[in-house]
Enzyme design. Structure first.
Site, PDB file in Angstrom:
ATOM      1  N   ILE A  16       8.131  -9.019  -5.359  1.00 50.78           N
ATOM      2  CA  ILE A  16       7.333  -8.937  -4.137  1.00 50.78           C
ATOM      3  C   ILE A  16       6.138  -7.989  -4.309  1.00 50.78           C
ATOM      4  O   ILE A  16       5.094  -8.180  -3.680  1.00 50.78           O
ATOM      5  CB  ILE A  16       8.207  -8.568  -2.904  1.00 50.78           C
ATOM      6  N   SER A  38       9.057   2.901 -11.252  1.00 52.25           N
ATOM      7  CA  SER A  38       9.959   1.783 -11.461  1.00 52.25           C
ATOM      8  C   SER A  38      10.633   1.991 -12.809  1.00 52.25           C
ATOM      9  O   SER A  38      10.023   2.565 -13.719  1.00 52.25           O
ATOM     10  CB  SER A  38       9.147   0.479 -11.464  1.00 52.25           C
ATOM     11  N   ARG A  39      11.876   1.526 -12.923  1.00 50.00           N
ATOM     12  CA  ARG A  39      12.584   1.763 -14.183  1.00 50.00           C
ATOM     13  C   ARG A  39      11.981   0.944 -15.319  1.00 50.00           C
ATOM     14  O   ARG A  39      11.902   1.408 -16.453  1.00 50.00           O
ATOM     15  CB  ARG A  39      14.068   1.431 -14.017  1.00 50.00           C
ATOM     16  N   LYS A  92      11.408  -5.301   3.876  1.00 50.77           N
ATOM     17  CA  LYS A  92      12.533  -5.822   4.649  1.00 50.77           C
ATOM     18  C   LYS A  92      13.656  -6.201   3.694  1.00 50.77           C
ATOM     19  O   LYS A  92      13.344  -6.567   2.557  1.00 50.77           O
ATOM     20  CB  LYS A  92      12.128  -7.001   5.529  1.00 50.77           C
TER      21      LYS A  92
HETATM   22  P1  NAP Z   1      13.313  -7.863  -7.355  1.00 53.68           P
HETATM   23  O1  NAP Z   1      12.076  -8.302  -8.074  1.00 53.68           O
HETATM   24  O2  NAP Z   1      14.622  -8.349  -7.854  1.00 53.68           O
HETATM   25  O3  NAP Z   1      13.419  -6.274  -7.276  1.00 53.68           O
HETATM   26  C1  NAP Z   1      12.316  -5.418  -7.137  1.00 53.68           C
HETATM   27  C2  NAP Z   1      12.429  -4.280  -8.122  1.00 53.68           C
HETATM   28  O4  NAP Z   1      13.388  -3.338  -7.658  1.00 53.68           O
HETATM   29  C3  NAP Z   1      12.951  -4.684  -9.485  1.00 53.68           C
HETATM   30  O5  NAP Z   1      11.937  -5.247 -10.281  1.00 53.68           O
HETATM   31  C4  NAP Z   1      13.472  -3.380 -10.044  1.00 53.68           C
HETATM   32  O6  NAP Z   1      12.445  -2.692 -10.735  1.00 53.68           O
HETATM   33  C5  NAP Z   1      13.867  -2.625  -8.787  1.00 53.68           C
HETATM   34  N1  NAP Z   1      15.326  -2.549  -8.738  1.00 53.68           N
HETATM   35  C6  NAP Z   1      16.210  -3.549  -8.924  1.00 53.68           C
HETATM   36  N2  NAP Z   1      17.471  -3.075  -8.887  1.00 53.68           N
HETATM   37  C7  NAP Z   1      17.360  -1.752  -8.676  1.00 53.68           C
HETATM   38  C8  NAP Z   1      18.302  -0.710  -8.578  1.00 53.68           C
HETATM   39  N3  NAP Z   1      19.594  -0.933  -8.755  1.00 53.68           N
HETATM   40  N4  NAP Z   1      17.842   0.530  -8.346  1.00 53.68           N
HETATM   41  C9  NAP Z   1      16.532   0.776  -8.228  1.00 53.68           C
HETATM   42  N5  NAP Z   1      15.588  -0.173  -8.355  1.00 53.68           N
HETATM   43  C10 NAP Z   1      15.999  -1.419  -8.570  1.00 53.68           C
HETATM   44  O7  NAP Z   1      13.238  -8.219  -5.833  1.00 53.68           O
HETATM   45  P2  NAP Z   1      12.033  -8.664  -4.888  1.00 53.68           P
HETATM   46  O8  NAP Z   1      12.050 -10.134  -4.745  1.00 53.68           O
HETATM   47  O9  NAP Z   1      10.781  -7.990  -5.288  1.00 53.68           O
HETATM   48  O10 NAP Z   1      12.609  -8.086  -3.494  1.00 53.68           O
HETATM   49  C11 NAP Z   1      12.606  -6.716  -3.221  1.00 53.68           C
HETATM   50  C12 NAP Z   1      12.655  -6.532  -1.710  1.00 53.68           C
HETATM   51  O11 NAP Z   1      11.552  -7.229  -1.129  1.00 53.68           O
HETATM   52  C13 NAP Z   1      13.925  -7.121  -1.075  1.00 53.68           C
HETATM   53  O12 NAP Z   1      14.359  -6.291  -0.036  1.00 53.68           O
HETATM   54  C14 NAP Z   1      13.462  -8.476  -0.543  1.00 53.68           C
HETATM   55  O13 NAP Z   1      14.207  -8.891   0.589  1.00 53.68           O
HETATM   56  C15 NAP Z   1      12.020  -8.152  -0.160  1.00 53.68           C
HETATM   57  N6  NAP Z   1      11.161  -9.333  -0.144  1.00 53.68           N
HETATM   58  C16 NAP Z   1      11.158 -10.230  -1.168  1.00 53.68           C
HETATM   59  C17 NAP Z   1      10.394 -11.389  -1.085  1.00 53.68           C
HETATM   60  C18 NAP Z   1      10.334 -12.399  -2.193  1.00 53.68           C
HETATM   61  O14 NAP Z   1       9.729 -13.468  -1.991  1.00 53.68           O
HETATM   62  N7  NAP Z   1      10.867 -12.134  -3.371  1.00 53.68           N
HETATM   63  C19 NAP Z   1       9.619 -11.623   0.040  1.00 53.68           C
HETATM   64  C20 NAP Z   1       9.584 -10.659   1.041  1.00 53.68           C
HETATM   65  C21 NAP Z   1      10.366  -9.538   0.930  1.00 53.68           C
HETATM   66  P3  NAP Z   1      12.799  -1.754 -12.006  1.00 53.68           P
HETATM   67  O15 NAP Z   1      13.862  -2.440 -12.784  1.00 53.68           O
HETATM   68  O16 NAP Z   1      11.502  -1.630 -12.721  1.00 53.68           O
HETATM   69  O17 NAP Z   1      13.276  -0.463 -11.417  1.00 53.68           O
END
Ligand code: NAP
Length: 309
Positions: A16, A38-39, A92
């Site tokens: 996101i 970020s990690r 969110k």
């Molecule tokens: P994501 O790419 O899976 O996660 C975002 C980043 O969070 C990961 O790249 C990772 O970065 C970090 N992360 C993952 N596990 C973690 C942990 N255990 N501890 C700390 N950091 C961690 O997910 P995303 O799709 O971006 O979604 C993230 C948030 O945005 C969620 O709440 C989701 O509901 C919201 N969102 C997503 C979308 C969508 O379309 N994807 C749309 C609107 C809102 P590092 O490994 O570099 O730390």
């Protein structure tokens, strides 16, 4: 722009952040992106740190942070930022529990900074038009149908299937963020949640609500929808049938499209965040998160076929 840009750090560089936050921050004009934490993820052209703690220590000039990691890992980061007197933008859902977000609001107030529980779908282009239409009409019933293909939208996201990842309520809470903005207050009366036998979060949910004045609202969430995807809220009213479709992008009344524009959800979220930062206010509406909590609290658990990516 009359004020100087807000010095921003971004945390949890994943899908996101790349899809929405970085383009929105670049476009919006109220921000200077200073650092990321970020990690694994990195943002080109700014300082990158492995943890939020390292970023807060090394960048005392930061004024605000956006926390974009999965919800289970957001509270500790938010607490660290608020205690360092930074304004906080929460992706969110704002947390994994209602009470932790309430506590963050208390911490924001205590430290004199702003907390923003963002709900991007509320800023979809036709949502305000739907709200205005419903305010002018007499509602008789409503139905929320949010049906998408998890394999297409959430590939390899293990956190989303873990406790606190919300499963199908991760997209479902977007529907609830719109519904709680455009419909009367409502309360869950029954829920059935389908858990794949190998997963800790639901793949589908069937929920009924009653509005404060006794009207029925249903919600069907399905994560195994292939082909056309549906993100729709339908309402029967004395002025005809309203269909808000495309996740809030398009409004039709009795089959005629009356509002449709290109979406700009994240630039609008960042505009709102700048407003509350400059006003030293917070914007934390927990209604969508409370409904999810209620669905898990009241919901019957049905075990269904295993899910594999
Ligand atoms: P994501 O790419 O899976 O996660 C975002 C980043 O969070 C990961 O790249 C990772 O970065 C970090 N992360 C993952 N596990 C973690 C942990 N255990 N501890 C700390 N950091 C961690 O997910 P995303 O799709 O971006 O979604 C993230 C948030 O945005 C969620 O709440 C989701 O509901 C919201 N969102 C997503 C979308 C969508 O379309 N994807 C749309 C609107 C809102 P590092 O490994 O570099 O730390």
């Amino acid at each position: 722009m009359t004020s100087s840009p807000i010095k921003l750090g971004i945390v949890g560089v994943g899908k996101i952040v790349r899809d929405q936050h970085l383009p929105a921050v670049a476009k919006e004009g109220n921000y200077q992106l200073v650092a990321a934490a970020s990690r694994h993820g990195k943002v080109d052209g700014i300082a990158n740190y492995p943890t939020i703690e390292a970023m807060l220590t090394a960048e005392p000039g930061l004024e605000a942070v956006s926390l974009c990691m999965p919800p289970q890992f957001r509270y500790d980061a938010a607490r660290a930022a608020l205690e360092a007197k930074k304004h906080v933008f929460l992706e969110k859902p704002p947390g994994a529990t209602v009470s932790e977000v309430e506590h963050l609001k208390t911490l924001a107030d205590k430290n004199g900074v702003s907390l923003f529980a963002s709900w991007h779908s509320r800023y979809a282009p036709a949502v305000e038009a739907a709200r205005n239409f419903l305010a002018s009409a007499k509602l008789t019933s409503a139905a929320i149908n949010w049906k998408e293909d998890v394999r297409r939208w959430h590939p390899n996201q293990e956190w989303i299937w873990e406790p606190g990842g919300f499963g199908v309520f991760d997209p479902g809470i977007n529907a609830l963020s719109i519904a709680t903005h455009i419909l009367p207050p409502m309360f869950i009366t029954s829920a059935a949640l389908d858990f794949p036998e190998n997963r800790a979060a639901p793949v589908a949910a069937h929920v009924t609500f009653r509005t404060s004045n006794g009207l029925p609202v249903t919600m069907e969430l399905d994560w195994l929808q292939t082909g056309p995807q549906s993100w729709d809220i339908l309402a029967e009213t004395d002025k005809g049938k309203m269909v808000l479709s495309g996740g809030g992008a398009r409004l039709a009344l009795d089959g005629k499209v009356v509002h449709e524009e290109p979406e700009a959800e994240y630039p609008m979220l960042y505009k709102r965040f700048a407003e509350i930062v400059r006003a030293r206010a917070s914007d934390v509406d927990l209604a969508p998160l409370q409904h999810v909590a209620d669905a898990f609290m009241l919901g019957k658990r049905d075990v269904v076929e295993a899910f594999f990516d």
